[in-house]
Write a protein that holds these residues in place. Structure first.
Motif, PDB file in Angstrom:
ATOM      1  N   VAL A   5       0.825  -1.206   0.000  1.00  0.00           N
ATOM      2  CA  VAL A   5       0.000   0.000   0.000  1.00  0.00           C
ATOM      3  C   VAL A   5       0.858   1.255   0.000  1.00  0.00           C
ATOM      4  O   VAL A   5       0.596   2.195  -0.755  1.00  0.00           O
ATOM      5  N   GLN A   6       1.898   1.283   0.807  1.00  0.00           N
ATOM      6  CA  GLN A   6       2.757   2.471   0.864  1.00  0.00           C
ATOM      7  C   GLN A   6       3.441   2.706  -0.476  1.00  0.00           C
ATOM      8  O   GLN A   6       3.576   3.843  -0.923  1.00  0.00           O
ATOM      9  N   GLY A   7       3.821   1.636  -1.158  1.00  0.00           N
ATOM     10  CA  GLY A   7       4.444   1.761  -2.477  1.00  0.00           C
ATOM     11  C   GLY A   7       3.483   2.365  -3.487  1.00  0.00           C
ATOM     12  O   GLY A   7       3.868   3.211  -4.303  1.00  0.00           O
ATOM     13  N   VAL A   8       2.223   1.939  -3.440  1.00  0.00           N
ATOM     14  CA  VAL A   8       1.210   2.490  -4.337  1.00  0.00           C
ATOM     15  C   VAL A   8       0.990   3.968  -4.040  1.00  0.00           C
ATOM     16  O   VAL A   8       0.916   4.797  -4.952  1.00  0.00           O
ATOM     17  N   LEU A   9       0.910   4.320  -2.756  1.00  0.00           N
ATOM     18  CA  LEU A   9       0.729   5.721  -2.378  1.00  0.00           C
ATOM     19  C   LEU A   9       1.912   6.579  -2.817  1.00  0.00           C
ATOM     20  O   LEU A   9       1.730   7.708  -3.287  1.00  0.00           O
ATOM     21  N   ASP A  10       3.114   6.049  -2.678  1.00  0.00           N
ATOM     22  CA  ASP A  10       4.299   6.785  -3.127  1.00  0.00           C
ATOM     23  C   ASP A  10       4.249   7.014  -4.633  1.00  0.00           C
ATOM     24  O   ASP A  10       4.546   8.108  -5.116  1.00  0.00           O
ATOM     25  N   THR A  11       3.856   5.987  -5.374  1.00  0.00           N
ATOM     26  CA  THR A  11       3.760   6.106  -6.831  1.00  0.00           C
ATOM     27  C   THR A  11       2.713   7.138  -7.213  1.00  0.00           C
ATOM     28  O   THR A  11       2.942   7.985  -8.082  1.00  0.00           O
ATOM     29  N   LEU A  12       1.549   7.091  -6.559  1.00  0.00           N
ATOM     30  CA  LEU A  12       0.495   8.058  -6.849  1.00  0.00           C
ATOM     31  C   LEU A  12       0.951   9.476  -6.521  1.00  0.00           C
ATOM     32  O   LEU A  12       0.612  10.427  -7.224  1.00  0.00           O
ATOM     33  N   GLY A  13       1.719   9.628  -5.458  1.00  0.00           N
ATOM     34  CA  GLY A  13       2.196  10.947  -5.053  1.00  0.00           C
ATOM     35  C   GLY A  13       3.154  11.559  -6.060  1.00  0.00           C
ATOM     36  O   GLY A  13       3.296  12.777  -6.135  1.00  0.00           O
ATOM     37  N   LYS A  14       3.798  10.733  -6.857  1.00  0.00           N
ATOM     38  CA  LYS A  14       4.761  11.219  -7.844  1.00  0.00           C
ATOM     39  C   LYS A  14       4.118  11.496  -9.201  1.00  0.00           C
ATOM     40  O   LYS A  14       4.763  12.040 -10.084  1.00  0.00           O
ATOM     41  N   MET A  15       2.848  11.124  -9.358  1.00  0.00           N
ATOM     42  CA  MET A  15       2.169  11.295 -10.643  1.00  0.00           C
ATOM     43  C   MET A  15       1.685  12.728 -10.807  1.00  0.00           C
ATOM     44  O   MET A  15       1.357  13.403  -9.831  1.00  0.00           O
ATOM     45  N   THR A  16       1.604  13.171 -12.070  1.00  0.00           N
ATOM     46  CA  THR A  16       1.056  14.492 -12.367  1.00  0.00           C
ATOM     47  C   THR A  16      -0.465  14.417 -12.313  1.00  0.00           C
ATOM     48  O   THR A  16      -1.043  13.324 -12.320  1.00  0.00           O
ATOM     49  N   VAL A  17      -1.107  15.558 -12.299  1.00  0.00           N
ATOM     50  CA  VAL A  17      -2.568  15.602 -12.267  1.00  0.00           C
ATOM     51  C   VAL A  17      -3.138  14.947 -13.525  1.00  0.00           C
ATOM     52  O   VAL A  17      -4.101  14.188 -13.462  1.00  0.00           O
ATOM     53  N   LEU A  18      -2.523  15.196 -14.661  1.00  0.00           N
ATOM     54  CA  LEU A  18      -2.988  14.597 -15.910  1.00  0.00           C
ATOM     55  C   LEU A  18      -2.888  13.078 -15.852  1.00  0.00           C
ATOM     56  O   LEU A  18      -3.810  12.374 -16.275  1.00  0.00           O
ATOM     57  N   GLU A  19      -1.802  12.563 -15.312  1.00  0.00           N
ATOM     58  CA  GLU A  19      -1.651  11.117 -15.185  1.00  0.00           C
ATOM     59  C   GLU A  19      -2.699  10.537 -14.236  1.00  0.00           C
ATOM     60  O   GLU A  19      -3.240   9.451 -14.472  1.00  0.00           O
ATOM     61  N   LEU A  20      -2.998  11.260 -13.153  1.00  0.00           N
ATOM     62  CA  LEU A  20      -4.015  10.793 -12.207  1.00  0.00           C
ATOM     63  C   LEU A  20      -5.402  10.768 -12.848  1.00  0.00           C
ATOM     64  O   LEU A  20      -6.193   9.855 -12.602  1.00  0.00           O
ATOM     65  N   VAL A  21      -5.706  11.765 -13.681  1.00  0.00           N
ATOM     66  CA  VAL A  21      -6.992  11.796 -14.379  1.00  0.00           C
ATOM     67  C   VAL A  21      -7.084  10.610 -15.343  1.00  0.00           C
ATOM     68  O   VAL A  21      -8.119   9.936 -15.423  1.00  0.00           O
ATOM     69  N   GLU A  22      -5.992  10.332 -16.053  1.00  0.00           N
ATOM     70  CA  GLU A  22      -5.977   9.187 -16.959  1.00  0.00           C
ATOM     71  C   GLU A  22      -6.138   7.886 -16.184  1.00  0.00           C
ATOM     72  O   GLU A  22      -6.846   6.975 -16.624  1.00  0.00           O
ATOM     73  N   LEU A  23      -5.508   7.781 -15.018  1.00  0.00           N
ATOM     74  CA  LEU A  23      -5.650   6.599 -14.169  1.00  0.00           C
ATOM     75  C   LEU A  23      -7.093   6.425 -13.719  1.00  0.00           C
ATOM     76  O   LEU A  23      -7.642   5.318 -13.757  1.00  0.00           O
ATOM     77  N   LYS A  24      -7.715   7.527 -13.315  1.00  0.00           N
ATOM     78  CA  LYS A  24      -9.120   7.474 -12.875  1.00  0.00           C
ATOM     79  C   LYS A  24     -10.014   6.965 -14.001  1.00  0.00           C
ATOM     80  O   LYS A  24     -10.851   6.093 -13.791  1.00  0.00           O
ATOM     81  N   LYS A  25      -9.807   7.476 -15.208  1.00  0.00           N
ATOM     82  CA  LYS A  25     -10.612   7.042 -16.353  1.00  0.00           C
ATOM     83  C   LYS A  25     -10.384   5.565 -16.646  1.00  0.00           C
ATOM     84  O   LYS A  25     -11.334   4.830 -16.944  1.00  0.00           O
ATOM     85  N   ALA A  26      -9.134   5.117 -16.556  1.00  0.00           N
ATOM     86  CA  ALA A  26      -8.823   3.712 -16.818  1.00  0.00           C
ATOM     87  C   ALA A  26      -9.485   2.803 -15.785  1.00  0.00           C
ATOM     88  O   ALA A  26     -10.027   1.743 -16.133  1.00  0.00           O
ATOM     89  N   ILE A  27      -9.488   3.222 -14.533  1.00  0.00           N
ATOM     90  CA  ILE A  27     -10.130   2.434 -13.475  1.00  0.00           C
ATOM     91  C   ILE A  27     -11.637   2.386 -13.702  1.00  0.00           C
ATOM     92  O   ILE A  27     -12.272   1.335 -13.552  1.00  0.00           O
ATOM     93  N   GLU A  28     -12.225   3.522 -14.074  1.00  0.00           N
ATOM     94  CA  GLU A  28     -13.668   3.556 -14.342  1.00  0.00           C
ATOM     95  C   GLU A  28     -14.032   2.604 -15.480  1.00  0.00           C
ATOM     96  O   GLU A  28     -15.018   1.871 -15.388  1.00  0.00           O
TER      97      GLU A  28
END
Length: 129
Positions: A5-28
């Motif tokens: 879990v901590q590794g996933v949180l660290d990875t998410l913390g390093k992502m840009t907002v655009l990458e996070l939006v793309e991740l959200k869409k992919a999960i949806e």
């Protein structure tokens, strides 16, 4: 295989907002879920349970602009939705096609009335909640 879990949180913390939006869409798309549903449920829960006068006063400070019907001029309504939100063309079209839907949440009364007037001028049926 245990999830780090901590590794996933660290990875998410390093992502840009655009990458996070793309991740959200992919999960949806992958799991058929939406990130917007919990927000709507969380916003509706206090309103449903709040029978006291303090909650009623709090509601008057901010309003949700909800489009209930697109009307005949759907293209104009989509243009207005895009101008008052940061949605892209597809997202705005999906919102208008899927009416009823919330255009903006927790906006000041003046702004909510302005958005409502713009949408109604374009032909949509709108209500403030």
């Amino acid at each position: 295989m245990a999830t780090d879990v901590q590794g996933v949180l660290d990875t998410l913390g390093k992502m840009t907002v655009l990458e996070l939006v793309e991740l959200k869409k992919a999960i949806e798309e992958e799991w058929g879920v939406t990130a917007a549903a919990p927000v709507a449920v969380a916003a509706a829960a206090p309103a449903a349970g709040g029978g006291d006068g303090g909650a009623a006063e709090e509601e008057k400070d901010s309003f949700d602009v909800v489009i209930t019907a697109a009307g005949d001029k759907k293209i104009q309504v989509i243009k207005v939705v895009r101008s008052v939100t940061s949605l892209g063309l597809k997202e705005a079209k999906d919102l208008v096609d899927g009416a009823p839907g919330t255009v903006r949440e927790a906006v000041a009364k003046d702004e909510a009335e302005s958005i409502k007037a713009q949408l109604e001028e374009a032909g949509a049926t709108v209500e403030l909640k």
